[in-house]
Design a protein around this motif. Sequence first.
Motif, PDB file in Angstrom:
ATOM      1  N   LEU A 423       0.827  -1.207   0.000  1.00  0.00           N
ATOM      2  CA  LEU A 423       0.000   0.000   0.000  1.00  0.00           C
ATOM      3  C   LEU A 423       0.864   1.261   0.000  1.00  0.00           C
ATOM      4  CD1 LEU A 423      -2.792   1.324   0.208  1.00  0.00           C
ATOM      5  CD2 LEU A 423      -2.604   1.106   2.712  1.00  0.00           C
ATOM      6  N   SER A 424       1.947   1.236   0.780  1.00  0.00           N
ATOM      7  CA  SER A 424       2.813   2.413   0.824  1.00  0.00           C
ATOM      8  C   SER A 424       3.478   2.654  -0.523  1.00  0.00           C
ATOM      9  CB  SER A 424       3.869   2.233   1.909  1.00  0.00           C
ATOM     10  OG  SER A 424       4.701   1.115   1.614  1.00  0.00           O
ATOM     11  N   LEU A 425       3.922   1.604  -1.175  1.00  0.00           N
ATOM     12  CA  LEU A 425       4.529   1.768  -2.490  1.00  0.00           C
ATOM     13  C   LEU A 425       3.517   2.318  -3.492  1.00  0.00           C
ATOM     14  CD1 LEU A 425       6.695  -1.485  -2.720  1.00  0.00           C
ATOM     15  CD2 LEU A 425       7.477   0.860  -2.284  1.00  0.00           C
ATOM     16  N   ALA A 426       2.288   1.866  -3.372  1.00  0.00           N
ATOM     17  CA  ALA A 426       1.253   2.381  -4.271  1.00  0.00           C
ATOM     18  C   ALA A 426       0.999   3.863  -4.020  1.00  0.00           C
ATOM     19  CB  ALA A 426      -0.035   1.570  -4.096  1.00  0.00           C
ATOM     20  N   VAL A 427       0.982   4.253  -2.733  1.00  0.00           N
ATOM     21  CA  VAL A 427       0.759   5.674  -2.397  1.00  0.00           C
ATOM     22  C   VAL A 427       1.915   6.528  -2.906  1.00  0.00           C
ATOM     23  CG1 VAL A 427       0.580   7.297  -0.475  1.00  0.00           C
ATOM     24  CG2 VAL A 427      -0.729   5.158  -0.433  1.00  0.00           C
ATOM     25  N   ILE A 428       3.148   6.041  -2.701  1.00  0.00           N
ATOM     26  CA  ILE A 428       4.320   6.800  -3.166  1.00  0.00           C
ATOM     27  C   ILE A 428       4.285   6.944  -4.685  1.00  0.00           C
ATOM     28  CG2 ILE A 428       6.828   6.695  -3.373  1.00  0.00           C
ATOM     29  CD1 ILE A 428       6.869   5.374  -0.607  1.00  0.00           C
ATOM     30  N   ALA A 429       3.956   5.861  -5.386  1.00  0.00           N
ATOM     31  CA  ALA A 429       3.897   5.927  -6.845  1.00  0.00           C
ATOM     32  C   ALA A 429       2.851   6.935  -7.293  1.00  0.00           C
ATOM     33  CB  ALA A 429       3.602   4.545  -7.417  1.00  0.00           C
ATOM     34  N   LEU A 430       1.695   6.956  -6.613  1.00  0.00           N
ATOM     35  CA  LEU A 430       0.647   7.898  -6.973  1.00  0.00           C
ATOM     36  C   LEU A 430       1.094   9.340  -6.733  1.00  0.00           C
ATOM     37  CD1 LEU A 430      -2.260   8.402  -7.878  1.00  0.00           C
ATOM     38  CD2 LEU A 430      -2.974   8.131  -5.488  1.00  0.00           C
ATOM     39  N   LEU A 431       1.762   9.592  -5.577  1.00  0.00           N
ATOM     40  CA  LEU A 431       2.231  10.947  -5.284  1.00  0.00           C
ATOM     41  C   LEU A 431       3.279  11.412  -6.293  1.00  0.00           C
ATOM     42  CD1 LEU A 431       2.511  10.777  -1.369  1.00  0.00           C
ATOM     43  CD2 LEU A 431       0.752  11.937  -2.727  1.00  0.00           C
ATOM     44  N   GLU A 432       4.146  10.512  -6.682  1.00  0.00           N
ATOM     45  CA  GLU A 432       5.188  10.886  -7.638  1.00  0.00           C
ATOM     46  C   GLU A 432       4.599  11.166  -9.021  1.00  0.00           C
ATOM     47  OE1 GLU A 432       8.346  11.533  -7.075  1.00  0.00           O
ATOM     48  OE2 GLU A 432       7.924  11.237  -4.943  1.00  0.00           O
ATOM     49  N   ILE A 433       3.550  10.420  -9.350  1.00  0.00           N
ATOM     50  CA  ILE A 433       2.908  10.665 -10.651  1.00  0.00           C
ATOM     51  C   ILE A 433       2.244  12.039 -10.663  1.00  0.00           C
ATOM     52  CG2 ILE A 433       1.026   9.899 -12.165  1.00  0.00           C
ATOM     53  CD1 ILE A 433       1.726   7.044 -11.351  1.00  0.00           C
ATOM     54  N   LEU A 434       1.651  12.418  -9.516  1.00  0.00           N
ATOM     55  CA  LEU A 434       0.965  13.711  -9.439  1.00  0.00           C
ATOM     56  C   LEU A 434       1.945  14.884  -9.285  1.00  0.00           C
ATOM     57  CD1 LEU A 434      -2.043  12.732  -7.118  1.00  0.00           C
ATOM     58  CD2 LEU A 434      -2.029  12.990  -9.617  1.00  0.00           C
ATOM     59  N   ASN A 435       3.155  14.617  -8.865  1.00  0.00           N
ATOM     60  CA  ASN A 435       4.162  15.674  -8.658  1.00  0.00           C
ATOM     61  C   ASN A 435       4.813  16.021  -9.994  1.00  0.00           C
ATOM     62  OD1 ASN A 435       5.993  17.493  -7.663  1.00  0.00           O
ATOM     63  ND2 ASN A 435       7.129  15.990  -6.422  1.00  0.00           N
ATOM     64  N   LYS A 436       4.594  17.242 -10.477  1.00  0.00           N
ATOM     65  CA  LYS A 436       5.128  17.682 -11.775  1.00  0.00           C
ATOM     66  C   LYS A 436       6.422  18.495 -11.635  1.00  0.00           C
ATOM     67  CE  LYS A 436       1.642  15.839 -13.830  1.00  0.00           C
ATOM     68  NZ  LYS A 436       1.803  14.630 -14.641  1.00  0.00           N
ATOM     69  N   THR A 437       7.006  18.559 -10.440  1.00  0.00           N
ATOM     70  CA  THR A 437       8.224  19.334 -10.224  1.00  0.00           C
ATOM     71  C   THR A 437       9.395  18.703 -10.961  1.00  0.00           C
ATOM     72  OG1 THR A 437       7.397  19.935  -8.046  1.00  0.00           O
ATOM     73  CG2 THR A 437       9.735  20.300  -8.463  1.00  0.00           C
ATOM     74  N   ILE A 438      10.285  19.585 -11.535  1.00  0.00           N
ATOM     75  CA  ILE A 438      11.481  19.108 -12.230  1.00  0.00           C
ATOM     76  C   ILE A 438      12.549  18.871 -11.184  1.00  0.00           C
ATOM     77  CG2 ILE A 438      13.256  19.670 -13.907  1.00  0.00           C
ATOM     78  CD1 ILE A 438      11.186  21.391 -15.327  1.00  0.00           C
ATOM     79  N   ARG A 439      13.004  17.612 -11.110  1.00  0.00           N
ATOM     80  CA  ARG A 439      13.972  17.249 -10.090  1.00  0.00           C
ATOM     81  C   ARG A 439      15.248  16.641 -10.645  1.00  0.00           C
ATOM     82  NH1 ARG A 439       9.768  13.650  -6.956  1.00  0.00           N
ATOM     83  NH2 ARG A 439       9.154  13.410  -9.133  1.00  0.00           N
ATOM     84  N   ARG A 440      15.274  16.330 -11.923  1.00  0.00           N
ATOM     85  CA  ARG A 440      16.456  15.718 -12.505  1.00  0.00           C
ATOM     86  C   ARG A 440      16.781  16.386 -13.831  1.00  0.00           C
ATOM     87  NH1 ARG A 440      15.482   9.523 -13.131  1.00  0.00           N
ATOM     88  NH2 ARG A 440      13.473  10.296 -13.918  1.00  0.00           N
TER      89      ARG A 440
END
Length: 484
Positions: A423-440
């Motif tokens: 469940l935590s991995l699913a939540v993290i994946a969802l948050l990262e998909i919604l995060n549009k910030t340029i980080r790399r």
Amino acid sequence: MGDIDVHFYLSILRRRLPYILLCVTASTVLALIFAVFQPRTYQSSAKILVEAPQIPVNLVRSTVQTSSMGQLQIIQQQVTTRDNLVKLAAKLDIYAGEKEQPPVEYLVKNMRSRIIFEETELSGGDGASVFTIGFEAKSPLLAAQVANELATSILSGNQKQRTDRAGNTLEFFDDEVKRLDGDLARVEAELLKFKNENRETLPESLGFRRTQQSALQERLISLEREQSDLRTRRSLLVETYMVTGKYPTGEPLTAEQQMLLDLNKALSDQLTVFSETSPNIVALRARIAALRGKVVPKKQEGGDTKAPSGLDFQLSDVDRRIEAIEQERAQITGKIEELTQSIRATPATDIRLNALERTLANTQTQYNTAIAKRAEASLGQQMEARSDGGRFSLLEEATQPQQPLRSKRRLIVIGGILAGLGLSLAVIALLEILNKTIRRPAELVQMLQAQPLAVIPFINTPYETRTPPLKRKLNSVTRIFSHR
């Protein structure tokens, strides 16, 4: 690792670690609560001994060809049918502790999941094995009761199944024997009727009819010879009277009369070879005529007035015999014609008779086979009635278990931890998909569709380095409310 940026993903996990801890903790707590309230279950088992046939197969063969284990599997499927499970649950009141009676579909599924079937082959090679049937329940007594009830159902079901099959087999062959007996009687009646209708052309009397035909033909030749002799005799009587003026009475003839008689015989013989215009025939007739001229006056002078009546008597006797021969010849000719027609019709009769006899032989063979099979079925039924064809016996009854089954709480807790991680991995994946910030830099290149000359990374201040992210967020929220 190729194109995979491991450090980036590890930084994401570090940054989202609070979410991971939160999800794992929540799922683990829920799993612990569920495991604590999980009821204890007890399992009780009964053992059934499956024995090989008691009588050797080469002496008496059972009519139930299904193996004991095959029958056991069939009975297992029958025991776990929908209706039987519902009846079993109602009979033993398995769901008495429930607040309300569960639906039928849930009841059947739950009962099937709680019944255990196991098979153990015994060493020795005699085909014996042990079959274990068990049941899981919340109560030790209920587990033992249900296991014993299932074992009793299997034992009674096996005995009933084997005796029913043996009885059905015997009934089948009884019906088959009756049917073939009727067919046999019908074919025999047809064969008898055919023989009666065609008794004159049956092949078994062909030799006798041919012998009879030959005898009648010989008799016909004998009659023709006798008829020829009689006609010769009649001509001789007439000729003798004409030559001598007397019919043969035994008195001696004169030399002229005897010569005239001999010349007439010679003429009769010559006519069978030569024609009327032949010189020999002409010469013989001339001599006969000359000699008759000498004899006739004497015949007239010394003639017997009683001669014509005696001659007529002999001629009538010869004529009666010739007429009798004609009648007998006609009868014999008709009989020969009948025999000839019957001999000609014999092959067709033989073909039809062979077909009927083949049908009779085939029906008789089937009837004999059915009789033998019925005898085997009767022996098989007796053997199954005595349980000698493959015996099921209760080896060990189910008793109340003293200890519950090993708890599944550990598995439940481990499952809760794994579920929290997922469940935590699913939540993290969802948050990262919604995060549009340029980080790399790669994300920057993808957005600009061009390669930048240089990329300056984000540099944390000493405060940001010392302070955890969560505390920094709380301080920022506090400053916002203080300014207001």
